[in-house]
Design an enzyme around this catalytic site. Structure first.
Site, PDB file in Angstrom:
ATOM      1  N   ASN A   8      -2.775   9.215   2.760  1.00  0.00           N
ATOM      2  CA  ASN A   8      -1.352   8.940   2.536  1.00  0.00           C
ATOM      3  C   ASN A   8      -0.610  10.273   2.593  1.00  0.00           C
ATOM      4  O   ASN A   8      -0.724  11.088   1.682  1.00  0.00           O
ATOM      5  CB  ASN A   8      -1.177   8.268   1.163  1.00  0.00           C
ATOM      6  CG  ASN A   8       0.280   8.086   0.781  1.00  0.00           C
ATOM      7  OD1 ASN A   8       1.176   8.248   1.612  1.00  0.00           O
ATOM      8  ND2 ASN A   8       0.527   7.753  -0.477  1.00  0.00           N
ATOM      9  N   TRP A   9       0.122  10.480   3.685  1.00  0.00           N
ATOM     10  CA  TRP A   9       0.793  11.769   3.875  1.00  0.00           C
ATOM     11  C   TRP A   9       2.057  11.913   3.024  1.00  0.00           C
ATOM     12  O   TRP A   9       2.627  12.997   2.961  1.00  0.00           O
ATOM     13  CB  TRP A   9       1.158  11.952   5.348  1.00  0.00           C
ATOM     14  CG  TRP A   9      -0.014  12.195   6.253  1.00  0.00           C
ATOM     15  CD1 TRP A   9      -1.336  12.313   5.884  1.00  0.00           C
ATOM     16  CD2 TRP A   9       0.023  12.366   7.673  1.00  0.00           C
ATOM     17  NE1 TRP A   9      -2.112  12.539   6.991  1.00  0.00           N
ATOM     18  CE2 TRP A   9      -1.314  12.582   8.109  1.00  0.00           C
ATOM     19  CE3 TRP A   9       1.049  12.358   8.620  1.00  0.00           C
ATOM     20  CZ2 TRP A   9      -1.630  12.782   9.446  1.00  0.00           C
ATOM     21  CZ3 TRP A   9       0.721  12.562   9.949  1.00  0.00           C
ATOM     22  CH2 TRP A   9      -0.602  12.776  10.358  1.00  0.00           C
ATOM     23  N   LYS A  10       2.521  10.819   2.436  1.00  0.00           N
ATOM     24  CA  LYS A  10       3.759  10.847   1.642  1.00  0.00           C
ATOM     25  C   LYS A  10       4.884  11.468   2.498  1.00  0.00           C
ATOM     26  O   LYS A  10       4.889  11.275   3.708  1.00  0.00           O
ATOM     27  CB  LYS A  10       3.530  11.567   0.310  1.00  0.00           C
ATOM     28  CG  LYS A  10       2.286  10.994  -0.412  1.00  0.00           C
ATOM     29  CD  LYS A  10       2.115  11.454  -1.822  1.00  0.00           C
ATOM     30  CE  LYS A  10       0.846  10.829  -2.410  1.00  0.00           C
ATOM     31  NZ  LYS A  10       0.629  11.148  -3.807  1.00  0.00           N
ATOM     32  N   HIS A  89       2.739   1.562  -4.205  1.00  0.00           N
ATOM     33  CA  HIS A  89       2.309   2.899  -4.644  1.00  0.00           C
ATOM     34  C   HIS A  89       3.062   3.286  -5.915  1.00  0.00           C
ATOM     35  O   HIS A  89       4.249   2.967  -6.062  1.00  0.00           O
ATOM     36  CB  HIS A  89       2.562   3.936  -3.532  1.00  0.00           C
ATOM     37  CG  HIS A  89       1.866   5.231  -3.806  1.00  0.00           C
ATOM     38  ND1 HIS A  89       2.386   6.164  -4.676  1.00  0.00           N
ATOM     39  CD2 HIS A  89       0.681   5.730  -3.369  1.00  0.00           C
ATOM     40  CE1 HIS A  89       1.542   7.189  -4.751  1.00  0.00           C
ATOM     41  NE2 HIS A  89       0.503   6.948  -3.960  1.00  0.00           N
ATOM     42  N   GLU A  91       4.369   5.945  -6.861  1.00  0.00           N
ATOM     43  CA  GLU A  91       5.605   6.723  -6.636  1.00  0.00           C
ATOM     44  C   GLU A  91       6.757   5.796  -6.251  1.00  0.00           C
ATOM     45  O   GLU A  91       7.909   6.051  -6.598  1.00  0.00           O
ATOM     46  CB  GLU A  91       5.350   7.800  -5.568  1.00  0.00           C
ATOM     47  CG  GLU A  91       4.493   8.935  -6.138  1.00  0.00           C
ATOM     48  CD  GLU A  91       3.604   9.634  -5.129  1.00  0.00           C
ATOM     49  OE1 GLU A  91       3.829   9.487  -3.912  1.00  0.00           O
ATOM     50  OE2 GLU A  91       2.665  10.333  -5.567  1.00  0.00           O
ATOM     51  N   GLU A 161      -5.247   3.641  -8.300  1.00  0.00           N
ATOM     52  CA  GLU A 161      -4.755   5.010  -8.398  1.00  0.00           C
ATOM     53  C   GLU A 161      -4.199   5.243  -9.803  1.00  0.00           C
ATOM     54  O   GLU A 161      -3.024   4.968 -10.061  1.00  0.00           O
ATOM     55  CB  GLU A 161      -3.652   5.242  -7.361  1.00  0.00           C
ATOM     56  CG  GLU A 161      -4.123   5.072  -5.928  1.00  0.00           C
ATOM     57  CD  GLU A 161      -3.308   5.913  -4.955  1.00  0.00           C
ATOM     58  OE1 GLU A 161      -3.922   6.667  -4.203  1.00  0.00           O
ATOM     59  OE2 GLU A 161      -2.063   5.825  -4.967  1.00  0.00           O
ATOM     60  N   GLY A 167      -2.107  13.811  -7.771  1.00  0.00           N
ATOM     61  CA  GLY A 167      -1.477  15.116  -7.556  1.00  0.00           C
ATOM     62  C   GLY A 167      -1.645  16.074  -8.729  1.00  0.00           C
ATOM     63  O   GLY A 167      -0.999  17.116  -8.784  1.00  0.00           O
ATOM     64  N   SER A 203      -6.383  12.732  -6.732  1.00  0.00           N
ATOM     65  CA  SER A 203      -7.068  14.026  -6.672  1.00  0.00           C
ATOM     66  C   SER A 203      -8.457  13.946  -6.050  1.00  0.00           C
ATOM     67  O   SER A 203      -9.375  14.642  -6.478  1.00  0.00           O
ATOM     68  CB  SER A 203      -7.113  14.678  -8.059  1.00  0.00           C
ATOM     69  OG  SER A 203      -5.794  14.913  -8.519  1.00  0.00           O
ATOM     70  N   GLY A 224      -4.296  11.779  -0.984  1.00  0.00           N
ATOM     71  CA  GLY A 224      -2.946  12.320  -0.802  1.00  0.00           C
ATOM     72  C   GLY A 224      -3.034  13.737  -0.264  1.00  0.00           C
ATOM     73  O   GLY A 224      -3.268  13.967   0.921  1.00  0.00           O
ATOM     74  N   GLY A 225      -2.885  14.727  -1.144  1.00  0.00           N
ATOM     75  CA  GLY A 225      -2.822  16.147  -0.769  1.00  0.00           C
ATOM     76  C   GLY A 225      -3.906  16.590   0.206  1.00  0.00           C
ATOM     77  O   GLY A 225      -3.616  17.275   1.191  1.00  0.00           O
TER      78      GLY A 225
HETATM   79  P1  13P Z   1      -3.474  13.006  -4.436  1.00  0.00           P
HETATM   80  O1  13P Z   1      -4.757  12.841  -3.633  1.00  0.00           O
HETATM   81  O2  13P Z   1      -2.603  14.113  -3.929  1.00  0.00           O
HETATM   82  O3  13P Z   1      -3.746  13.055  -5.903  1.00  0.00           O
HETATM   83  O4  13P Z   1      -2.614  11.661  -4.180  1.00  0.00           O
HETATM   84  C1  13P Z   1      -3.208  10.425  -4.315  1.00  0.00           C
HETATM   85  C2  13P Z   1      -2.288   9.383  -3.798  1.00  0.00           C
HETATM   86  O5  13P Z   1      -1.226   9.144  -4.352  1.00  0.00           O
HETATM   87  C3  13P Z   1      -2.677   8.650  -2.566  1.00  0.00           C
HETATM   88  O6  13P Z   1      -1.860   7.547  -2.342  1.00  0.00           O
END
Ligand code: 13P
Length: 240
Positions: A8-10, A89, A91, A161, A167, A203, A224-225
Site C-alpha cells: 500500500n503506497w498510500k 483502511h 487511515e 492492521e 507506521g 510495520s 506500507g513503508g
Molecule cells: P506500515 O507498513 O508503514 O506500518 O503500514 C501498514 C499499512 O498501513 C498498510 O496498509
C-alpha cells in the site's frame, strides 16, 4: 503455500518513481500473488506497464456516479483495469471519518464492478490496553460482511492492521497476530460459513517478514513503508 504480498503506497511516489518500481516488481519471478496499491492518478499507467502483478486502488466511492466532487467510483477504477480495491483502511476511518454504513456501500460498489477487495480492520492502542480487541475486530468485520451476498465472499480478502502497529515500527507479536487471525477465521466460519484469507499489516519489514509469514493463519502481508523501495519489498516477497 503461495502467499499474498501486497504493498500500500498510500500518498507517496511520483509518476516516474511509481513506474520504475512497478516495472521492477513485475519482473520478479515469484509464486506469491503480488498486489500494488498506487495512488488513483497512477492506476492507468501502472496497469498498462505490468502483466504479472495485480494493481489496486486505495479507496472507492460509496456511490455509482453523480455530483460527488473529488470522489472516484468503483466503475472508473475497473476501467483502469485495476483488479483490486482497498476498503476500510484505518487511515480512511480516522482522517476521513469512514464508518461501517459507508464501508458496506463501498464493498457493494466494488463487487458490482467485479473488483476484488482487501477489507482492513484492527483495534487502536486504547482498545487493546482495555482487552477489547477481539470484540472490536469481530464487530468491524461482521457488521460489514453480514450485509454482503455470500456468493461474493470469494472476492474478499481481509487485512488485520492493528492501528498501534501502523507506521510506528512496533510490530504485533506473532502470538498477537495468530490470536486475532484465528479468532476472525473462526468467527467468520461460524457466522458466515466462509473461511476468509487474512493478511497482516503494521510495520512489516524484511527483518520480521519471514516470522510473520510463517505464523499460523497468516495468508500474506499488507506492507506500507517497506513497499516504497524495491530492495525492502523484494526481500519481503522472498521471505517465504
Ligand atoms: P506500515 O507498513 O508503514 O506500518 O503500514 C501498514 C499499512 O498501513 C498498510 O496498509
Amino acid at each position: 503455500m503461495p502467499k499474498i504480498i501486497a504493498g500500500n503506497w498510500k500518498m507517496n511516489l511520483s509518476l516516474e518513481e511509481s513506474h520504475t518500481l512497478c516495472k521492477a516488481l513485475d519482473a520478479i519471478k515469484s509464486t506469491h500473488e503480488i498486489i500494488i496499491f498506487p495512488p488513483f492518478v497512477w492506476l492507468n499507467q501502472m496497469t498498462n506497464s505490468t502483466k504479472n502483478i495485480a494493481i489496486g486502488a486505495q479507496n472507492c466511492a460509496a456511490f455509482d456516479n453523480g455530483a460527488y466532487t473529488g470522489e472516484v467510483s468503483a466503475k472508473m477504477i475497473a476501467q483502469t483495469k485495476a483488479s483490486y480495491v482497498l476498503i476500510g483502511h484505518s487511515e480512511r476511518r480516522k482522517y476521513f471519518n469512514e464508518k461501517n454504513a459507508s464501508l458496506i456501500l463501498k464493498v457493494k460498489q466494488a463487487l458490482a464492478h467485479n473488483l476484488n477487495i482487501v477489507f482492513c480492520f484492527g483495534e487502536d492502542l486504547e482498545q487493546r490496553k482495555k482487552g477489547e480487541e477481539k470484540n472490536i475486530v469481530k464487530e468491524q468485520v461482521l457488521d460489514v460482511l453480514k450485509d454482503i451476498d455470500p456468493q461474493n465472499y470469494n472476492k474478499i480478502i481481509l487485512a488485520y492492521e492493528p492501528i498501534w502497529a501502523i507506521g510506528t515500527g512496533q510490530t504485533a507479536t506473532v502470538e498477537q497476530i495468530e490470536a486475532i487471525h484465528t479468532h476472525i477465521k473462526n468467527v467468520c466460519k461460524e457466522d458466515l460459513n466462509h473461511v476468509f484469507k487474512i493478511l497482516y499489516g503494521g510495520s512489516c519489514k524484511p527483518s520480521n517478514a519471514t516470522q510473520i509469514l510463517s505464523t499460523k493463519n497468516v495468508d500474506g502481508v499488507l506492507v506500507g513503508g517497506a513497499s516504497l523501495q524495491y530492495d525492502s519489498f523484494h526481500s519481503i516477497i522472498h521471505a517465504v
